[in-house]
Design an enzyme around this catalytic site. Structure first.
Site, PDB file in Angstrom:
ATOM      1  N   HIS A 242      30.696  19.032  24.960  1.00 45.11           N
ATOM      2  CA  HIS A 242      31.796  19.980  25.138  1.00 45.11           C
ATOM      3  C   HIS A 242      32.215  20.508  23.764  1.00 45.11           C
ATOM      4  O   HIS A 242      31.531  20.245  22.753  1.00 45.11           O
ATOM      5  CB  HIS A 242      32.968  19.325  25.875  1.00 45.11           C
ATOM      6  CG  HIS A 242      33.389  17.996  25.307  1.00 45.11           C
ATOM      7  ND1 HIS A 242      33.909  17.847  24.035  1.00 45.11           N
ATOM      8  CD2 HIS A 242      33.362  16.742  25.844  1.00 45.11           C
ATOM      9  CE1 HIS A 242      34.197  16.582  23.801  1.00 45.11           C
ATOM     10  NE2 HIS A 242      33.858  15.885  24.877  1.00 45.11           N
TER      11      HIS A 242
ATOM     12  N   GLY B 257      34.450  19.648  21.750  1.00 47.91           N
ATOM     13  CA  GLY B 257      34.642  18.607  20.750  1.00 47.91           C
ATOM     14  C   GLY B 257      33.345  18.238  20.060  1.00 47.91           C
ATOM     15  O   GLY B 257      33.299  18.060  18.830  1.00 47.91           O
ATOM     16  N   HIS B 258      32.269  18.124  20.833  1.00 47.87           N
ATOM     17  CA  HIS B 258      30.964  17.843  20.227  1.00 47.87           C
ATOM     18  C   HIS B 258      30.505  19.003  19.345  1.00 47.87           C
ATOM     19  O   HIS B 258      29.901  18.778  18.285  1.00 47.87           O
ATOM     20  CB  HIS B 258      29.913  17.596  21.322  1.00 47.87           C
ATOM     21  CG  HIS B 258      30.167  16.372  22.138  1.00 47.87           C
ATOM     22  ND1 HIS B 258      30.603  16.435  23.446  1.00 47.87           N
ATOM     23  CD2 HIS B 258      30.060  15.046  21.844  1.00 47.87           C
ATOM     24  CE1 HIS B 258      30.729  15.204  23.921  1.00 47.87           C
ATOM     25  NE2 HIS B 258      30.417  14.351  22.976  1.00 47.87           N
TER      26      HIS B 258
ATOM     27  N   GLN C 206      37.654  11.596  15.604  1.00 41.57           N
ATOM     28  CA  GLN C 206      38.859  10.794  15.436  1.00 41.57           C
ATOM     29  C   GLN C 206      39.440  10.354  16.780  1.00 41.57           C
ATOM     30  O   GLN C 206      40.190   9.383  16.836  1.00 41.57           O
ATOM     31  CB  GLN C 206      39.903  11.600  14.650  1.00 41.57           C
ATOM     32  CG  GLN C 206      41.246  10.931  14.475  1.00 41.57           C
ATOM     33  CD  GLN C 206      41.195   9.644  13.670  1.00 41.57           C
ATOM     34  OE1 GLN C 206      40.409   9.544  12.718  1.00 41.57           O
ATOM     35  NE2 GLN C 206      42.019   8.662  14.040  1.00 41.57           N
ATOM     36  N   LYS C 207      39.079  11.031  17.869  1.00 42.12           N
ATOM     37  CA  LYS C 207      39.607  10.624  19.177  1.00 42.12           C
ATOM     38  C   LYS C 207      39.263   9.168  19.473  1.00 42.12           C
ATOM     39  O   LYS C 207      40.054   8.442  20.068  1.00 42.12           O
ATOM     40  CB  LYS C 207      39.083  11.520  20.301  1.00 42.12           C
ATOM     41  CG  LYS C 207      39.728  11.204  21.665  1.00 42.12           C
ATOM     42  CD  LYS C 207      39.219  12.119  22.753  1.00 42.12           C
ATOM     43  CE  LYS C 207      37.879  11.670  23.278  1.00 42.12           C
ATOM     44  NZ  LYS C 207      37.975  10.422  24.102  1.00 42.12           N
TER      45      LYS C 207
ATOM     46  N   SER D 133      37.307  15.350  26.476  1.00 43.80           N
ATOM     47  CA  SER D 133      36.505  14.178  26.793  1.00 43.80           C
ATOM     48  C   SER D 133      35.535  14.543  27.895  1.00 43.80           C
ATOM     49  O   SER D 133      35.860  15.338  28.790  1.00 43.80           O
ATOM     50  CB  SER D 133      37.397  13.020  27.266  1.00 43.80           C
ATOM     51  OG  SER D 133      36.617  11.970  27.822  1.00 43.80           O
TER      52      SER D 133
END
Length: 272
Positions: free
Chosen positions: A23, A25-26, A137-138, A174
């Site tokens: 997604h 984030g990646h 960092q998540k 996520s």
């Protein structure tokens, strides 16, 4: 530093380890990797060692074709997608132990989880041989433990941490968000709201009280939020901070909404 990207002597390689279902984030991790290196590799492997009994290994989203499209769009040089029997011998004996730091906070609720994470990450480092590895960092405790493994085992790799990417409503991105129903999602927003409320305070007791107030309200929602933990910890050890702690601290939360377990955190700077 490592030996450089195979096939490109003298050029550097960044690795972005993932379990797929890529997604935005990646994508941010891939872009950060490109800032640090000449080439970026992405690994896609749903690691069975980091899932405990009753967790969602069998239903974890697997979207390989879509993941390849993301990698292509982001200019990834190499995708490493091994099968489980290529990663682990059937009589596997040796792995990495995460130590005391792997048994607290998230590790207390998922025994053995971080042993599985560190084992697969070390194997990926050995197989891909990157100069830099990028993590989000998540997963703050995971990031801290990987940094500790690199230091403790003298691994020739630089670890880069990337900020948490959030959806417009504040929910941390996520792969598991796709499990949430519309009603689940409304309740799940309490995680990021609790972190925001806590971040408005300055003393540890006040931070935790403000965040708990939001989570307690969500516990009475329909569907309810079922809290695993809310912890304010030292980012280097993940032990609880004292009332007199100064400097960085991580406010971390984990909870279930319906059948979906979510984690989130925020980094705070505390001063007396």
């Amino acid at each position: 530093m490592g030996g450089g990207y195979a096939g490109s002597p003298g050029r550097s390689l960044a690795l972005v380890p993932t379990m797929g279902a890529l997604h935005e984030g990646h994508r941010s991790l891939i872009r950060l990797g490109r800032e640090h290196s000449d080439h970026v590799a992405v690994s896609i492997f749903v690691n069975p060692l980091q899932f405990g009994p009753g967790e969602d290994f069998s239903r974890y989203p697997r979207t390989f074709d879509a993941d390849l499209e993301v990698c292509s769009a982001e200019g990834v040089s190499m995708v490493f997608a091994p099968a489980a029997d290529e990663m682990y011998l059937p009589d596997r004996q040796v792995g990495v132990t995460s130590g005391q730091m792997g048994t607290v906070v998230e590790g207390a609720f998922r025994p053995g989880h971080f042993d599985g994470v560190l084992t697969v990450v070390l194997k990926l480092f050995n197989l891909v041989q990157p100069d830099v590895a990028v993590f989000g960092q998540k997963d703050a405790q995971q990031l801290a433990l990987i940094r500790r493994m690199v230091a403790d085992l003298n691994l020739p790799i630089t670890i880069a941490g990337a900020p948490t990417v959030r959806e417009p409503d504040g929910l941390a991105l996520s792969s598991r968000n796709r499990y949430l129903s519309a009603a689940d999602r409304v309740t799940a927003l309490a995680l990021s709201e609790a972190l925001r409320e806590g971040a408005r305070k300055s003393r540890p007791k006040d931070i935790l009280h403000a965040a708990h107030a939001v989570l307690d309200e969500a516990a009475a929602a329909d569907p309810p939020l079922v809290l695993d933990y809310l912890s304010l910890v030292d980012p280097a050890t993940f032990t609880a901070v004292t009332d007199h702690h100064q400097g960085e601290a991580v406010l971390a939360v984990a909870a279930k909404v319906g059948s979906t377990r979510l984690i989130d955190n925020v980094v705070l700077t505390l001063a007396l």
